[in-house]
Design a protein around this motif. Structure first.
Motif, PDB file in Angstrom:
ATOM      1  N   ARG A 136       8.627 -91.212  -3.972  1.00 40.56           N
ATOM      2  CA  ARG A 136       9.159 -89.967  -4.522  1.00 40.56           C
ATOM      3  C   ARG A 136      10.495 -90.232  -5.195  1.00 40.56           C
ATOM      4  N   LEU A 137      10.679 -89.676  -6.395  1.00 39.07           N
ATOM      5  CA  LEU A 137      11.875 -89.892  -7.188  1.00 39.07           C
ATOM      6  C   LEU A 137      12.752 -88.640  -7.173  1.00 39.07           C
ATOM      7  N   PHE A 138      14.065 -88.849  -6.991  1.00 39.63           N
ATOM      8  CA  PHE A 138      15.034 -87.760  -7.079  1.00 39.63           C
ATOM      9  C   PHE A 138      16.161 -88.165  -8.010  1.00 39.63           C
ATOM     10  N   PHE A 139      16.541 -87.243  -8.891  1.00 39.25           N
ATOM     11  CA  PHE A 139      17.686 -87.454  -9.775  1.00 39.25           C
ATOM     12  C   PHE A 139      18.926 -86.803  -9.175  1.00 39.25           C
ATOM     13  N   SER A 140      20.098 -87.315  -9.563  1.00 35.80           N
ATOM     14  CA  SER A 140      21.345 -86.746  -9.060  1.00 35.80           C
ATOM     15  C   SER A 140      21.578 -85.359  -9.660  1.00 35.80           C
ATOM     16  N   ASN A 141      22.606 -84.677  -9.172  1.00 38.72           N
ATOM     17  CA  ASN A 141      22.901 -83.324  -9.639  1.00 38.72           C
ATOM     18  C   ASN A 141      23.560 -83.285 -11.016  1.00 38.72           C
ATOM     19  N   THR A 142      23.864 -84.418 -11.584  1.00 40.52           N
ATOM     20  CA  THR A 142      24.454 -84.459 -12.922  1.00 40.52           C
ATOM     21  C   THR A 142      23.437 -83.961 -13.943  1.00 40.52           C
ATOM     22  N   VAL A 143      23.869 -83.082 -14.863  1.00 41.41           N
ATOM     23  CA  VAL A 143      22.950 -82.516 -15.853  1.00 41.41           C
ATOM     24  C   VAL A 143      23.163 -83.164 -17.216  1.00 41.41           C
ATOM     25  N   TYR A 144      22.067 -83.277 -17.947  1.00 40.93           N
ATOM     26  CA  TYR A 144      22.090 -83.836 -19.308  1.00 40.93           C
ATOM     27  C   TYR A 144      21.096 -83.061 -20.166  1.00 40.93           C
ATOM     28  N   LEU A 145      21.453 -82.815 -21.413  1.00 43.92           N
ATOM     29  CA  LEU A 145      20.462 -82.378 -22.380  1.00 43.92           C
ATOM     30  C   LEU A 145      19.570 -83.573 -22.706  1.00 43.92           C
ATOM     31  N   PRO A 146      18.329 -83.355 -23.132  1.00 42.04           N
ATOM     32  CA  PRO A 146      17.407 -84.488 -23.354  1.00 42.04           C
ATOM     33  C   PRO A 146      17.971 -85.579 -24.252  1.00 42.04           C
ATOM     34  N   ASN A 147      18.648 -85.174 -25.337  1.00 44.69           N
ATOM     35  CA  ASN A 147      19.171 -86.190 -26.254  1.00 44.69           C
ATOM     36  C   ASN A 147      20.440 -86.862 -25.738  1.00 44.69           C
ATOM     37  N   GLU A 148      20.945 -86.383 -24.593  1.00 46.98           N
ATOM     38  CA  GLU A 148      22.140 -86.976 -24.005  1.00 46.98           C
ATOM     39  C   GLU A 148      21.827 -87.718 -22.712  1.00 46.98           C
ATOM     40  N   THR A 149      20.567 -87.757 -22.343  1.00 43.66           N
ATOM     41  CA  THR A 149      20.181 -88.435 -21.103  1.00 43.66           C
ATOM     42  C   THR A 149      20.469 -89.931 -21.220  1.00 43.66           C
ATOM     43  N   PRO A 150      21.125 -90.529 -20.234  1.00 42.48           N
ATOM     44  CA  PRO A 150      21.401 -91.976 -20.293  1.00 42.48           C
ATOM     45  C   PRO A 150      20.110 -92.768 -20.493  1.00 42.48           C
ATOM     46  N   GLU A 151      20.214 -93.806 -21.285  1.00 43.00           N
ATOM     47  CA  GLU A 151      19.032 -94.609 -21.591  1.00 43.00           C
ATOM     48  C   GLU A 151      18.369 -95.147 -20.333  1.00 43.00           C
ATOM     49  N   ALA A 152      19.154 -95.447 -19.320  1.00 41.75           N
ATOM     50  CA  ALA A 152      18.605 -96.003 -18.086  1.00 41.75           C
ATOM     51  C   ALA A 152      17.752 -94.992 -17.323  1.00 41.75           C
ATOM     52  N   LEU A 153      17.952 -93.679 -17.597  1.00 43.27           N
ATOM     53  CA  LEU A 153      17.190 -92.640 -16.906  1.00 43.27           C
ATOM     54  C   LEU A 153      16.128 -91.997 -17.792  1.00 43.27           C
ATOM     55  N   ASP A 154      16.161 -92.286 -19.076  1.00 43.51           N
ATOM     56  CA  ASP A 154      15.290 -91.580 -20.021  1.00 43.51           C
ATOM     57  C   ASP A 154      13.812 -91.823 -19.725  1.00 43.51           C
ATOM     58  N   GLU A 155      13.424 -93.064 -19.497  1.00 42.28           N
ATOM     59  CA  GLU A 155      12.021 -93.371 -19.238  1.00 42.28           C
ATOM     60  C   GLU A 155      11.574 -92.758 -17.903  1.00 42.28           C
ATOM     61  N   LEU A 156      12.459 -92.769 -16.930  1.00 47.06           N
ATOM     62  CA  LEU A 156      12.146 -92.141 -15.642  1.00 47.06           C
ATOM     63  C   LEU A 156      11.908 -90.645 -15.821  1.00 47.06           C
ATOM     64  N   ARG A 157      12.734 -90.011 -16.642  1.00 49.06           N
ATOM     65  CA  ARG A 157      12.574 -88.585 -16.907  1.00 49.06           C
ATOM     66  C   ARG A 157      11.227 -88.292 -17.546  1.00 49.06           C
ATOM     67  N   LYS A 158      10.840 -89.086 -18.534  1.00 47.43           N
ATOM     68  CA  LYS A 158       9.564 -88.873 -19.219  1.00 47.43           C
ATOM     69  C   LYS A 158       8.382 -89.078 -18.280  1.00 47.43           C
ATOM     70  N   GLU A 159       8.423 -90.130 -17.488  1.00 49.19           N
ATOM     71  CA  GLU A 159       7.333 -90.404 -16.555  1.00 49.19           C
ATOM     72  C   GLU A 159       7.199 -89.280 -15.525  1.00 49.19           C
ATOM     73  N   GLU A 160       8.348 -88.785 -15.057  1.00 46.95           N
ATOM     74  CA  GLU A 160       8.342 -87.717 -14.061  1.00 46.95           C
ATOM     75  C   GLU A 160       7.677 -86.458 -14.610  1.00 46.95           C
ATOM     76  N   LEU A 161       8.062 -86.043 -15.817  1.00 43.73           N
ATOM     77  CA  LEU A 161       7.490 -84.836 -16.409  1.00 43.73           C
ATOM     78  C   LEU A 161       5.997 -85.003 -16.667  1.00 43.73           C
ATOM     79  N   GLU A 162       5.609 -86.163 -17.118  1.00 44.10           N
ATOM     80  CA  GLU A 162       4.184 -86.401 -17.384  1.00 44.10           C
ATOM     81  C   GLU A 162       3.365 -86.295 -16.106  1.00 44.10           C
ATOM     82  N   SER A 163       3.884 -86.821 -15.000  1.00 40.29           N
ATOM     83  CA  SER A 163       3.139 -86.767 -13.745  1.00 40.29           C
ATOM     84  C   SER A 163       3.044 -85.339 -13.226  1.00 40.29           C
ATOM     85  N   LEU A 164       4.071 -84.512 -13.487  1.00 39.21           N
ATOM     86  CA  LEU A 164       4.074 -83.134 -12.999  1.00 39.21           C
ATOM     87  C   LEU A 164       3.064 -82.260 -13.735  1.00 39.21           C
ATOM     88  N   ARG A 165       2.684 -82.655 -14.937  1.00 41.72           N
ATOM     89  CA  ARG A 165       1.777 -81.813 -15.736  1.00 41.72           C
ATOM     90  C   ARG A 165       0.322 -81.956 -15.336  1.00 41.72           C
TER      91      ARG A 165
END
Length: 638
Positions: free
Chosen positions: A146-175
């Protein structure tokens, strides 16, 4: 090495220990698990790994991943009445690991546990928070960490590169992929219609229309469970054979242990006063022999004194899961008999008969969302029952104003339960039931209290363009006084059903669920809008799922207690047809109902016309606070 001191071997800074020999750094943290009833504080078996938000692993395209740390030797504590187990963790990371932005947790135990939160301490005394609030299921079930992100917020185009792929994978799995039956541990958000309210396999009397997806029965979407179809109707989803808390909702939406305990305790109280639809709490011979309310009270008192172990225990045991039955037995140790009396009855048991109290509750009672300013007099009825005598009576009760003057000042109000209800009355008024559609007129006096003017009761006529209706006037004398009291009773019945079906269920619960699903599917938990909305979604999907199981389903509680019976949800669908998103804000709602005027100089944008209207006055304060909060939040991320 043997001659080096401890200080020479390790460079110690707050939150980070650097080992000079191994070139590893240690990040410390704490993980908080909510204890469940009957479980020890040290039973968790889980590992945690950190993802960097500032250092990319070129091999994976994701943030650098730390070595595993294990949750061991937890210590119990209490926070806001909840028993918590706190685990201290240490992570060995490379010197260039950077700042953690997410973590993976693997449940290596055979039971699920509820992860409340986590905190990490990094250099320069920086603390990184993780609000988790989710069930973590065994890896043997989920086959994934299970993956959890910190409470720090980012707009999609401002998401750190190190977290961007994790964000995309997470959303895809939720759908998800829209197929198969969802299991308790699946974390997927998919849409479905309300196709699980009926139960055709139990007989024709349990057939209900599918709500949503058609012009005939419009309705908001619900979360998909994917249960098999009924044998008698391939379009209707089958129902669980037992009532339990495992009707599917994603783990993030399931009750916390504390909420679960509160729900079970409240359910026991409801069961004792109103048994589950399938349960026969009193044998039929006894229940059919009541001759007075006192007999009913006596029988229920005798049964209730036996507790859950007595009159309903065996029935419950056959209806619910074993785990839930144990929880119910525990909750039933408290006195389930005590429902607090409403304050108004506690002080005066005949207050409900008073016209002034009756009118006051239209503004201050449980359903203050329907009353509105009268726009047309007389109210439009097909039979013209508002005679000149009735109009004269009304005008003589307007403190010297004419009807036209009072309406221009928005001082004649109407509680209207007529147009939406009338088309359904022929179907409702069967099996000994007789209900009327109603219109209630009231006058706003100079002291800001309401005076009852008249009540119209209506039935459908013999043809579509005819009505049977009568207008009742306030009186305290003779037969007319009894009829006046009866008219008020019909208004209260209309208003109560509308509150349960529309104001509460439809407008508070059902319409919110598709927004929850859309938010989870499209906006990462790091997205500021997701963070803004999340507190308002708490527990809603789980409550809605349980409602479909025992409250709004065929034979459920609402069909048992409301006069609308088996057409209850069909009626709510008919009213939903006129639902508009742009009218849901409180200022817009008050303007539409003629209870406020536009006022650009007011922070709320409106000028309220009613002074003693708690729903409007308090609601606008809350509205203003939320608007300020959202505005400040939005400004803070730009």
């Amino acid at each position: 090495m043997a001659h080096q001191t401890l200080q020479q071997c390790f460079n110690v800074v707050p939150g980070k220990i650097t080992c000079l020999q191994t070139r590893k750094e240690i990040i410390t943290g704490e993980v908080f698990i909510v204890q469940r009833h009957g479980q020890s504080s040290c039973w968790i078996s889980a590992s945690v790994q950190l993802y960097s938000s500032t250092r990319l692993d070129p091999n994976t395209g994701k943030g650098k991943l730390s070595e595993k740390a294990y949750l061991k030797h937890g210590k119990s504590c209490e926070h806001n009445g909840t028993k918590i187990t706190k685990y201290k963790v240490k992570f060995r990371v490379e010197p260039d690991f950077g700042i953690p932005g997410a973590f993976l947790i693997k449940n290596e135990h055979k039971h699920k546990f509820f992860l409340q939160s986590a905190t990490l301490e990094v250099p320069a005394n920086q603390s990184i928070q993780f609000n988790c609030k989710s069930w973590i299921y065994p890896f043997t079930k989920t086959k994934t960490n299970r993956l959890f992100f910190s409470n720090t917020v980012y707009l999609p185009n401002e998401t750190p590169e190190a977290l961007d792929e994790l964000r995309k994978e997470e959303l895809e799995s939720l759908r998800g992929h829209g197929t198969g039956e969802r299991k308790e541990w699946d974390r997927v958000y998919e849409y479905d219609y309300y196709n699980d309210l009926g139960n055709p396999d139990k007989g024709q009397e349990h057939v209900r229309p599918i709500l949503g997806g058609s012009d005939s029965y419009p309705y908001p979407r619900r979360g998909r469970t994917g249960r098999p179809c009924c044998n008698q109707d391939p379009l209707t989803e089958s129902r669980p054979t037992k009532f339990n808390l495992d009707i599917y909702v994603p783990p993030d939406e399931r009750f916390s242990p504390k909420k679960l305990s509160e729900f079970i305790e409240n359910s026991v109280q409801a069961i004792v006063h109103f048994p589950l639809p399938e349960a026969q709490s009193i044998d039929e011979q006894e229940s059919n022999s009541f001759e007075s309310l006192e007999e009913i009270k006596d029988i229920f008192s005798r049964h209730k004194r036996q507790g859950v172990e007595g009159w309903i225990a065996e029935e419950l045991k056959s209806l619910v899961s074993d785990d839930l039955f144990k929880e119910i037995k525990e909750a039933s140790k408290k006195d389930p008999m005590k429902f607090p009396l409403p304050k108004i009855i506690e002080e005066n048991e005949l207050a409900w008969k008073d016209d002034e109290e009756f009118a006051r509750q239209m503004l201050s009672g449980v359903n203050p969302t329907v009353i509105k300013g009268l726009e047309v007099f007389p109210p439009q009825s097909r039979n013209g029952v508002w005679s000149s005598i009735k109009a004269s009576h009304i005008q003589h009760n307007l403190d010297g104003l004419t009807i036209a003057e009072a309406m221009n000042q928005w001082r004649i109000l109407i509680l209207d339960h007529h147009d939406y209800l009338l088309p359904f009355l022929n179907r409702i008024n069967t099996k000994g039931i007789c209900v009327y559609a109603s219109r209630t007129l009231l006058f706003l006096r100079d002291d800001h209290t309401l005076k009852l003017l008249a009540i119209e009761l209506s039935l459908p006529g013999s043809s579509a363009d005819m009505e049977i209706n009568r207008v009742f006037l306030p009186t305290t004398q003779g037969t007319e006084a009894a009829l006046w009291l009866l008219a008020k009773a019909h208004v209260a019945v209309n208003d109560s059903a509308y509150h349960q079906l529309i104001s509460h269920w439809l407008n508070t619960h059902a319409v919110v669920e598709p927004f929850i699903i859309a938010t989870r599917r499209q906006l990462s938990v790091m997205h500021p809008v997701h963070r803004l909305l999340d507190p308002h979604f708490k527990d809603t999907m789980h409550i809605n799922a349980l409602s479909r199981s025992i409250i709004i389903n065929s034979g459920g509680i609402l069909e048992k207690i409301l006069f609308t019976q088996e057409i209850s949800m069909e009626l709510s669908s008919a009213i939903y047809r006129d639902w508009r998103f742009d009218e849901q804000g409180l200022p817009a709602d008050l303007i539409k109902r003629g209870l406020a005027l536009k006022d650009p100089d007011n922070p709320t944008g409106v000028y309220p016309l009613l002074e003693d209207y708690p729903y409007g006055a308090d609601g606008l304060e809350i509205w203003t606070a939320i608007k300020t909060w959202v505005t400040d939040f939005y400004g803070g991320i730009h």
